[in-house]
Design an enzyme around this catalytic site. Structure first.
Site, PDB file in Angstrom:
ATOM      1  CB  THR A  18      -0.905  -0.005   1.251  1.00 57.67           C
ATOM      2  OG1 THR A  18      -1.474   1.285   1.431  1.00 57.67           O
ATOM      3  CG2 THR A  18      -0.122  -0.345   2.522  1.00 57.67           C
ATOM      4  CG  ASP A  19      -1.124   5.050  -0.953  1.00 59.58           C
ATOM      5  OD1 ASP A  19      -1.700   4.377  -0.071  1.00 59.58           O
ATOM      6  OD2 ASP A  19      -1.675   6.011  -1.531  1.00 59.58           O
ATOM      7  CD  GLU A  20      -3.336   3.456   4.432  1.00 57.21           C
ATOM      8  OE1 GLU A  20      -3.152   3.511   5.650  1.00 57.21           O
ATOM      9  OE2 GLU A  20      -4.412   3.143   3.902  1.00 57.21           O
ATOM     10  CE1 TYR A  66      -3.201  -2.788   5.847  1.00 54.20           C
ATOM     11  CE2 TYR A  66      -3.161  -0.436   5.334  1.00 54.20           C
ATOM     12  CZ  TYR A  66      -3.206  -1.761   4.911  1.00 54.20           C
ATOM     13  OH  TYR A  66      -3.259  -2.044   3.569  1.00 54.20           O
ATOM     14  CE  LYS A 110       0.094  -4.800   3.084  1.00 49.73           C
ATOM     15  NZ  LYS A 110      -0.338  -6.170   2.673  1.00 49.73           N
TER      16      LYS A 110
HETATM   17  P1  NAD Z   1      -9.672  -7.525   2.442  1.00 53.14           P
HETATM   18  O1  NAD Z   1      -9.659  -7.272   3.909  1.00 53.14           O
HETATM   19  O2  NAD Z   1     -10.920  -7.252   1.670  1.00 53.14           O
HETATM   20  O3  NAD Z   1      -9.278  -9.048   2.144  1.00 53.14           O
HETATM   21  C1  NAD Z   1      -8.279  -9.713   2.881  1.00 53.14           C
HETATM   22  C2  NAD Z   1      -8.478 -11.204   2.635  1.00 53.14           C
HETATM   23  O4  NAD Z   1      -7.416 -11.891   3.312  1.00 53.14           O
HETATM   24  C3  NAD Z   1      -9.799 -11.746   3.193  1.00 53.14           C
HETATM   25  O5  NAD Z   1     -10.411 -12.581   2.237  1.00 53.14           O
HETATM   26  C4  NAD Z   1      -9.376 -12.529   4.421  1.00 53.14           C
HETATM   27  O6  NAD Z   1     -10.233 -13.609   4.696  1.00 53.14           O
HETATM   28  C5  NAD Z   1      -7.985 -12.983   4.022  1.00 53.14           C
HETATM   29  N1  NAD Z   1      -7.111 -13.246   5.187  1.00 53.14           N
HETATM   30  C6  NAD Z   1      -6.903 -12.444   6.254  1.00 53.14           C
HETATM   31  N2  NAD Z   1      -6.063 -13.035   7.104  1.00 53.14           N
HETATM   32  C7  NAD Z   1      -5.721 -14.241   6.571  1.00 53.14           C
HETATM   33  C8  NAD Z   1      -4.877 -15.307   6.973  1.00 53.14           C
HETATM   34  N3  NAD Z   1      -4.209 -15.254   8.131  1.00 53.14           N
HETATM   35  N4  NAD Z   1      -4.745 -16.373   6.156  1.00 53.14           N
HETATM   36  C9  NAD Z   1      -5.419 -16.425   4.977  1.00 53.14           C
HETATM   37  N5  NAD Z   1      -6.257 -15.459   4.555  1.00 53.14           N
HETATM   38  C10 NAD Z   1      -6.404 -14.376   5.340  1.00 53.14           C
HETATM   39  O7  NAD Z   1      -8.450  -6.696   1.886  1.00 53.14           O
HETATM   40  P2  NAD Z   1      -8.275  -5.967   0.480  1.00 53.14           P
HETATM   41  O8  NAD Z   1      -8.792  -4.594   0.587  1.00 53.14           O
HETATM   42  O9  NAD Z   1      -8.744  -6.856  -0.598  1.00 53.14           O
HETATM   43  O10 NAD Z   1      -6.683  -5.856   0.440  1.00 53.14           O
HETATM   44  C11 NAD Z   1      -5.893  -6.921  -0.105  1.00 53.14           C
HETATM   45  C12 NAD Z   1      -4.426  -6.543   0.007  1.00 53.14           C
HETATM   46  O11 NAD Z   1      -4.203  -5.297  -0.658  1.00 53.14           O
HETATM   47  C13 NAD Z   1      -3.951  -6.347   1.452  1.00 53.14           C
HETATM   48  O12 NAD Z   1      -2.661  -6.883   1.553  1.00 53.14           O
HETATM   49  C14 NAD Z   1      -3.933  -4.837   1.631  1.00 53.14           C
HETATM   50  O13 NAD Z   1      -2.953  -4.451   2.570  1.00 53.14           O
HETATM   51  C15 NAD Z   1      -3.579  -4.381   0.226  1.00 53.14           C
HETATM   52  N6  NAD Z   1      -4.066  -3.032  -0.153  1.00 53.14           N
HETATM   53  C16 NAD Z   1      -5.384  -2.706  -0.033  1.00 53.14           C
HETATM   54  C17 NAD Z   1      -5.808  -1.450  -0.439  1.00 53.14           C
HETATM   55  C18 NAD Z   1      -7.268  -1.048  -0.402  1.00 53.14           C
HETATM   56  O14 NAD Z   1      -7.589   0.103  -0.731  1.00 53.14           O
HETATM   57  N7  NAD Z   1      -8.183  -1.932  -0.036  1.00 53.14           N
HETATM   58  C19 NAD Z   1      -4.891  -0.518  -0.931  1.00 53.14           C
HETATM   59  C20 NAD Z   1      -3.555  -0.892  -1.030  1.00 53.14           C
HETATM   60  C21 NAD Z   1      -3.160  -2.161  -0.651  1.00 53.14           C
END
Ligand code: NAD
Length: 326
Positions: free
Chosen positions: A122-124, A146, A150
């Site tokens: 993430t950009d965070e 968080y 990351k």
């Molecule tokens: P989300 O919370 O919707 O999905 C996370 C998924 O991971 C869920 O399906 C959950 O069941 C699974 N999970 C959690 N812990 C687990 C474990 N211990 N073992 C197996 N599965 C597990 O998240 P998202 O928004 O889809 O984000 C996905 C990735 O992208 C993350 O790594 C997040 O840091 C990164 N990200 C998200 C955003 C955003 O805007 N949502 C932006 C930048 C980066």
């Protein structure tokens, strides 16, 4: 190619699975623990594909991870605890899943010599920038648990490349939006409340600036990095729209047909980064181009939540722990 997708039942991961199955002949295995944030429903469009296998399991389960890794060529690692507000109350859980879970996957990837490991971040991790934009080599200055978890997992992944030659690439995207996002995140939270005629709370004075990328643009970028990215490199993946939270609220109100009088100003949390911004020239050189217009993407998103009321009526269905943001 056989691709292991962790967290594929979550928001971004499920869009990634759909992207791979609809644009390639690859086979995908989803490894997901189905926490409160994940749902097999998110994979509904692809569940009938004979190129999709779903495994319910934890990325911290080293035996399971090892056995899956043995039969896959590449990993795209989304699984994480992903909600900032929850991390304020559960820092050690975020570190366990996001850092140690990543390490567990990397160790198995090394043992089985996978061809590519894309770590999704993430950009965070860059922290707040009042001016300018972070390139991939900018200092990491996360300010919330968080983002710190990351940033730590990014460094663990890159060190696995430097030390053991694991072919790791890291992607860092800005805020994603689109269908199927859990309603604890700001756009779906506002949309689902406004569609029910409920009030929404805007932190502080609504001046926080975020960059928005449509989830389909992000997953296309992640896939480019999987196929063309250079191991050991980080790729930022941004979108074309920077908005203050006040501007974002105005867009959402318009898309939901609601008025500003449903908005309350609520106290800000102590560390709510003022502005995130980054460049993504490296990904552009791989062919990355975010193409979704924000207005169109937001309308599509609102329409999805309008049609899928049963999906978001009880967002805490798998957990007894309400998120403080509600
Ligand atoms: P989300 O919370 O919707 O999905 C996370 C998924 O991971 C869920 O399906 C959950 O069941 C699974 N999970 C959690 N812990 C687990 C474990 N211990 N073992 C197996 N599965 C597990 O998240 P998202 O928004 O889809 O984000 C996905 C990735 O992208 C993350 O790594 C997040 O840091 C990164 N990200 C998200 C955003 C955003 O805007 N949502 C932006 C930048 C980066």
């Amino acid at each position: 190619m056989r691709v292991l997708v962790t967290g594929g039942a979550g928001f971004i991961g499920s869009h990634y699975v759909h992207h791979v199955l609809s644009t390639t002949a690859d086979h995908v295995t989803v490894l997901d623990a189905l926490t409160y944030a994940g749902s097999v429903e998110n994979l509904r469009p692809d569940l009938s594909s004979d190129r999709l296998t779903f495994v319910k399991g934890n990325i911290l389960d080293s035996d399971l991870v090892d056995s899956l890794m043995a039969t896959h060529d590449a990993v795209v690692h989304f699984a994480a605890e992903s909600h900032v507000d929850r991390s304020l109350l559960a820092g050690s859980h975020f570190l366990t899943v996001n850092v140690l879970g990543t390490e567990c996957l990397l160790e198995a990837a090394r043992r089985h010599q996978v061809e590519k490991f894309v770590h999704v971040s993430t950009d965070e991790v860059y922290g707040p920038l009042l001016t300018g934009s972070a390139a991939e080599d900018a200092l990491l200055r996360p300010t919330v648990p968080y983002a710190a978890s990351k940033a730590a997992s990014d460094l663990v992944a890159l060190s696995a490349h430097a030390t053991h030659g694991v072919p790791v690439c890291v992607t860092r995207s800005s805020n994603n939006y689109g269908p199927r996002q859990h309603p604890e995140k700001v756009i779906p939270r506002f949309v689902t409340r406004l569609l029910k005629g409920e009030r929404v709370g805007l932190h502080g004075r609504g001046e926080h600036i975020r960059n928005w990328v449509h989830v389909c643009d992000n997953v296309a970028g992640i896939d480019l990095v999987l196929r063309r990215g250079t191991p050991g490199e980080v790729y930022n993946l941004g979108g074309g729209t920077d908005l203050t939270s006040q501007q974002l609220t105005q867009h959402i109100l318009r898309a939901c047909g609601a008025d500003w009088d449903l908005v309350d100003y609520i106290p800000d949390r102590r560390s709510n980064d003022r502005r995130y911004a980054m460049t993504w020239g490296k990904a552009a050189r791989l062919g990355y181009r975010p193409v979704r217009e924000f207005e169109d993407g937001l309308t599509q998103t609102v329409n999805w939540y309008r049609a899928a009321t049963g999906r978001w009526a009880s967002p805490h269905r798998n957990t007894g722990t309400p998120c403080p943001a509600y």
